[in-house]
Enzyme design. Structure first.
Site, PDB file in Angstrom:
ATOM      1  N   HIS A 101      11.457  -3.176 -11.942  1.00 53.48           N
ATOM      2  CA  HIS A 101      10.921  -4.189 -11.137  1.00 53.48           C
ATOM      3  C   HIS A 101      10.880  -5.680 -11.443  1.00 53.48           C
ATOM      4  O   HIS A 101      10.190  -6.772 -10.868  1.00 53.48           O
ATOM      5  CB  HIS A 101       9.229  -4.353 -11.113  1.00 53.48           C
ATOM      6  CG  HIS A 101       8.365  -4.141  -9.924  1.00 53.48           C
ATOM      7  ND1 HIS A 101       8.139  -5.072  -9.198  1.00 53.48           N
ATOM      8  CD2 HIS A 101       8.458  -3.556  -8.447  1.00 53.48           C
ATOM      9  CE1 HIS A 101       7.858  -6.356  -8.386  1.00 53.48           C
ATOM     10  NE2 HIS A 101       7.631  -3.895  -7.566  1.00 53.48           N
ATOM     11  N   ASP A 162      -1.272  -7.316  -9.521  1.00 51.56           N
ATOM     12  CA  ASP A 162      -1.388  -7.275  -8.346  1.00 51.56           C
ATOM     13  C   ASP A 162      -1.024  -5.836  -7.819  1.00 51.56           C
ATOM     14  O   ASP A 162      -1.458  -5.032  -7.656  1.00 51.56           O
ATOM     15  CB  ASP A 162      -1.407  -8.621  -7.582  1.00 51.56           C
ATOM     16  CG  ASP A 162      -2.693  -9.540  -7.610  1.00 51.56           C
ATOM     17  OD1 ASP A 162      -3.187  -9.868  -7.462  1.00 51.56           O
ATOM     18  OD2 ASP A 162      -1.163 -10.646  -6.576  1.00 51.56           O
ATOM     19  N   GLU A 273      -8.252 -15.359  -6.295  1.00 53.90           N
ATOM     20  CA  GLU A 273      -7.751 -15.235  -5.392  1.00 53.90           C
ATOM     21  C   GLU A 273      -7.306 -16.181  -4.573  1.00 53.90           C
ATOM     22  O   GLU A 273      -7.581 -16.203  -3.051  1.00 53.90           O
ATOM     23  CB  GLU A 273      -6.451 -14.012  -5.542  1.00 53.90           C
ATOM     24  CG  GLU A 273      -5.805 -13.330  -6.994  1.00 53.90           C
ATOM     25  CD  GLU A 273      -4.515 -12.644  -6.573  1.00 53.90           C
ATOM     26  OE1 GLU A 273      -3.999 -12.801  -5.681  1.00 53.90           O
ATOM     27  OE2 GLU A 273      -4.333 -11.721  -7.531  1.00 53.90           O
TER      28      GLU A 273
END
Length: 526
Positions: A101, A162, A273
């Site tokens: 990632h 997240d 957030e």
């Protein structure tokens, strides 16, 4: 040309001693042949390595010579030790790869060795209950699997990212930030102990009390000092349910003041957030699929009209027998906020469903062929005192069109971060994470380049240039720099410590070459 290359000569001599080199006519086969002499419980892969020459960013491609599938940590240690023993003459480098990632080739390596960390999944997972519960996990485990295992005991880690389909070692090598960071700090603030394989091949256990210098170096160290092969993660009692809330603001100052108030309170939401929504229409209709508005009639009359809006997202954790108390606390907290009254959207989901929410979007995007596309992400940490100046320029002048992907913007408390780690953050007590999480679908086969990608990259450069010219005091999160001068500026007064630790734990600069901070320099051709 190879006959005058010292790395080739040393490899040739080593292989000659083992009787292998005499049977090799193609010098390109020397590296695989040398690696095959290393005793392993796992194995190497030398062909069909294309998937290891790309990552989530989908913009850079560097192909390794070999991929190690370790079965035990000793496979990683043995491989690094063998490469280390080749000395500075060898150009071989090593990159640990988690779930792939990374954004700009940080987990890739040209002609070297990639270690597939996911091969170690589940080899060390053990949950310990008690007054200070924790879980021991492999560095190659995915956070989603850690969550599933700890929930069996009614426990869960305190801090998250997240997206949970990332490896433990991968996020701990950066920081690991989400909406719980204002309270619990990043993931690296919730680690009791690490096992690290250094650039010398040594397997070292480290913590705040044992080998503490390596412990703090590896946390947020971008893989420069060693490969995290095991971590002991702090746990807390896990709730069963989550009250998930979104509200909208039309005024940036009110939006940030409310966020800052919430993160300063002793009794507040469990997750906070924020999002910036630029020039979007039909926004609330998209939300209705998973959120019920408090007043459906009022909500139906609200229209963004293409304005820039600001979304505040919050959660309150609870168990089924705590519903009444939870609802009272939520109402009290919401009464302190100044959002647009017709835009209160809320939902109740399980704790697992909330934490794994991004994976739902991933499945949808994959089905549409929109996941494996370029992701020109930019993640910044902005001091509180400069956030309004930053927003005025960036959201008022640089980013004025609809964006492909979310823009996160939320504050965290510096006091929850440990300055002894390798991560660099703004010096103010409150600073904002601002993440431009753009994606740009690949161009048509008839197009020579992805013009939208180029536009996004240019906008990123404008944002960074503005921050530098206006002395915003910005630091990059998941940083990417191309010169050591830029890296010096990034680390600031931590640079000398960073270099000292590099010399101590990876003196040949073998590890994580894709970060571009240090370079292993083999001797030149004769």
């Amino acid at each position: 040309m190879y006959s005058h290359n010292l790395p080739f000569l040393k490899l040739f001599m080593l292989l000659s001693l083992s009787g292998i080199a005499m049977h090799i006519s193609n010098p390109d086969l020397l590296v695989p042949a040398y690696l095959q002499t290393i005793p392993l419980n796992g194995h190497f892969l030398f062909q069909n390595l294309t998937e290891f020459s790309k990552d989530f960013g989908n913009r850079f491609s560097y192909e390794p010579s070999a991929v190690l599938y370790p079965a035990l940590v000793s496979d990683i240690s043995g491989t690094i030790k063998h490469v280390f023993e080749l000395g500075a003459q060898s150009g071989l480098t090593v990159a640990a790869r988690g779930h792939g990632h990374s954004l700009q080739g940080q987990a890739q390596v040209t002609g070297g060795i990639v270690i597939r960390m996911e091969s170690l999944q589940g080899t060390q997972t053990m949950v310990h209950t008690g007054d200070l519960p924790y879980v021991d996990v492999s560095g190659g485990d995915l956070w989603i699997n850690v969550l599933k295992e700890t929930l069996k005991h009614g426990l869960a880690p305190r801090s998250w990212t997240d997206y949970l389909h990332l490896t433990v070692g991968g996020t701990l090598s950066n920081a690991g930030v989400s909406g719980q960071a204002f309270w619990h700090g990043p993931q690296i603030s919730n680690v009791y102990e690490l096992e690290v394989v250094t650039g010398k091949g040594d397997i070292m256990k480290c913590s705040a009390k044992e080998n503490s210098d390596l412990f703090y170096a590896a946390l947020g160290g971008l893989g420069q000092f060693g490969i995290i092969t095991r971590a002991r993660i702090a746990l807390e009692p896990a709730p069963k349910m989550v009250k998930w809330i979104r509200v909208l603001y039309s005024d940036f100052m009110t939006f940030t003041e409310d966020q800052e108030m919430l993160i300063s309170m002793e009794k507040t939401f469990d997750y906070i957030e924020g999002f910036v929504i630029i020039n979007r229409t039909g926004l609330l209709n998209n939300w209705r699929s998973s959120f019920k508005p408090q007043d459906p009639v009022q909500a139906s009359h609200f229209n963004s009209d293409g304005r820039t809006l600001f979304c505040l997202e919050m959660t309150k954790n609870y168990n089924p027998d705590e519903v009444e108390t939870m609802e009272q606390e939520v109402v009290q907290l919401l009464s302190k906020l100044r959002y647009v009254s017709s835009t209160l959207f809320q939902s109740e989901v399980t704790y697992m469903e909330f934490l794994d929410r991004v994976h739902v979007s991933e499945i949808k995007l994959r089905s549409q062929g929109l996941w494996e596309v370029p992701h020109p992400w930019l993640n910044l940490l902005i001091p509180r005192s400069k956030i309004h100046e930053f927003a005025k320029e960036v959201f008022g002048k640089i980013l004025t069109d609809t964006t492909n992907g979310p823009i996160l913007l939320y504050p965290v408390n510096r006091s929850k971060w440990d300055n002894r780690t390798s991560v660099v953050i703004p010096k103010e007590e409150v600073f904002y994470l601002v993440a431009f999480l753009f994606s740009e679908p690949t161009p048509s086969p008839t197009s020579e380049k992805n013009e939208n990608l180029e536009i996004a990259l240019q906008k990123n450069k404008k944002v960074v240039k503005f921050c530098n010219n206006a002395n915003i005091g910005m630091k990059q999160y998941l940083p990417h720099h191309t010169t050591q001068k830029e890296w010096r500026a990034h680390f600031g007064d931590k640079w000398e410590t960073f270099c000292r630790r590099k010399q101590a734990y990876d003196p040949l600069a073998m590890l994580a070459p894709g970060q571009g901070i240090f370079h292993k320099s083999p001797l030149p051709l004769l």
